[in-house]
Scaffold this active site. Structure first.
Site, PDB file in Angstrom:
ATOM      1  N   LYS A 138       0.844  -1.195   0.000  1.00  0.00           N
ATOM      2  CA  LYS A 138       0.000   0.000   0.000  1.00  0.00           C
ATOM      3  C   LYS A 138       0.883   1.250   0.000  1.00  0.00           C
ATOM      4  CE  LYS A 138      -3.866  -2.332   0.325  1.00  0.00           C
ATOM      5  NZ  LYS A 138      -3.300  -3.656   0.027  1.00  0.00           N
ATOM      6  N   ASP A 139       0.296   2.352  -0.465  1.00  0.00           N
ATOM      7  CA  ASP A 139       1.031   3.593  -0.638  1.00  0.00           C
ATOM      8  C   ASP A 139       1.604   4.114   0.674  1.00  0.00           C
ATOM      9  OD1 ASP A 139       0.180   4.703  -3.603  1.00  0.00           O
ATOM     10  OD2 ASP A 139      -1.371   3.489  -2.655  1.00  0.00           O
ATOM     11  N   ARG A 140       2.761   4.752   0.563  1.00  0.00           N
ATOM     12  CA  ARG A 140       3.359   5.413   1.718  1.00  0.00           C
ATOM     13  C   ARG A 140       2.627   6.709   2.044  1.00  0.00           C
ATOM     14  NH1 ARG A 140       8.544   5.775   3.964  1.00  0.00           N
ATOM     15  NH2 ARG A 140       9.450   4.487   2.307  1.00  0.00           N
ATOM     16  N   GLN A 167       3.993   3.700  -9.043  1.00  0.00           N
ATOM     17  CA  GLN A 167       4.509   2.964  -7.888  1.00  0.00           C
ATOM     18  C   GLN A 167       5.248   1.702  -8.320  1.00  0.00           C
ATOM     19  OE1 GLN A 167       1.324   4.028  -8.443  1.00  0.00           O
ATOM     20  NE2 GLN A 167       0.162   4.092  -6.530  1.00  0.00           N
TER      21      GLN A 167
END
Length: 344
Positions: free
Chosen positions: A79-81, A164
């Site tokens: 998942k995104d930072r 990403q």
């Protein structure tokens, strides 16, 4: 390289300019698990909400708190930072009591639930993700934005791999090339997998960009591999099924593109020729993936956002709510609507 993604999605007909990720709370992700823990077993499953941290960092942190190696920690997807994300982790603790997680975790990581299960959580074992995104400082044609969102809902969204997948400054593709050419030695199995995935994503994005440019990304050509919505199976379009156009329009079927590897392409005729020609422009990537032992697979060229809704919080702030299947990137939907000044 990966900048084909930018070229194919950053088009002048987008109705808005906006700022995405002004703060982590503007990009909220909730994982939809494929399985929930049943309360018994050697693995402790943790339902975690994190802010401003990536998934691997949290996995390392959980392993350190539990006193187990990193390989004993599992998760379904990265998942995104720069977001607030909720997902499950698993930690292998056979015959051991779980530590007091919350007492040792930083404020950015919160354990919402902890239950045992018999199996480790494996990568890819999820149904999808729910998103709540807030676009700020919106400027442009709001009426056209409404029409554009309705069209995205009706027609679907090009299923590009997001930035990403390609790493900081898109460097993962160059590292994959160096790996294949023998100038980069990578002992870490997970890191090697990241570079292989970037190489595959680059070829796929190039094929999707070509199909987007010629208007056939959601139209069946003879020889296309067509996948049933929500299923992994596909069949080859022989031109003998008159229901195909109607099923494509209803998003019950989707055209697919190649995830490159060894073996024959599933597609035939002009479609196979197009895919082969595009892969041939990236011989280091294509041949490297084949030599690495990856086999040909397929990925849909289009994703269908579920439960897509939107509302204007004020004149310049737009909130989007939607669900995407596993492996799809929310930023591809946003990039079709607004120029946010960055890809992905």
């Amino acid at each position: 390289m990966w900048f084909v993604f930018m070229h194919a999605t950053q088009r002048p007909d987008r109705p808005l300019t906006a700022v995405l990720r002004h703060r982590p709370e503007d990009f909220q992700v909730e994982e939809i698990p494929a399985t929930l823990p049943d309360g018994e077993g050697e693995h402790v499953w943790l339902h975690v909400r994190k802010r401003g941290m990536n998934t691997d960092d949290v996995a390392v942190l959980l392993g350190r708190i539990a006193g187990v190696p990193r390989r004993a920690v599992g998760y379904a997807g990265r998942k995104d930072r720069h977001a607030v994300t909720t997902q499950w982790f698993s930690v292998h603790l056979p015959g051991r009591e779980a530590p007091a997680w919350s007492e040792q975790l930083p404020p950015a990581v919160e354990v919402l639930d902890a239950r045992r299960h018999r199996r480790k959580l494996q990568t890819g074992h999820l149904r999808g993700n729910r998103f709540v995104l807030v676009l700020r400082q919106c400027a442009g044609d709001r009426d056209r934005a409404q029409t554009h969102l309705a069209l995205l809902q009706q027609r679907g969204v090009p299923n590009f791999f997001g930035a990403q997948r390609f790493g900081r400054d898109g460097s993962n593709v160059a590292k994959a090339e160096a790996l294949f050419q023998g100038t980069l030695l990578v002992r870490d199995h997970k890191l090697r997998g990241i570079y292989l995935s970037a190489a595959r994503a680059e070829i796929f994005n190039q094929v999707l960009a070509a199909r987007l440019d010629n208007g056939t990304w959601d139209q069946a050509l003879l020889g296309d591999a067509l996948q049933l919505d929500g299923r992994g199976s596909f069949f080859i379009n022989q031109g003998d099924d008159p229901t195909v156009p109607e099923r494509l329009a209803a998003q019950a079927l989707h055209v697919t593109g190649p995830l490159w590897g060894c073996g024959d392409l599933a597609t035939t005729g002009p479609v196979a020729a197009l895919e082969s020609e595009i892969a041939a422009t990236m011989p280091v990537l294509a041949q490297g993936l084949e030599a690495a032992g990856l086999t040909q697979e397929r990925r849909v060229l289009r994703i269908r956002p579920q439960a897509l809704s939107w509302h204007w919080e004020d004149e310049h702030t737009l909130q989007l709510d939607f669900t995407l299947p596993a492996g799809a990137f929310a930023t591809t939907l946003v990039d079709g609507l607004a120029d946010t000044g960055a890809c992905g």
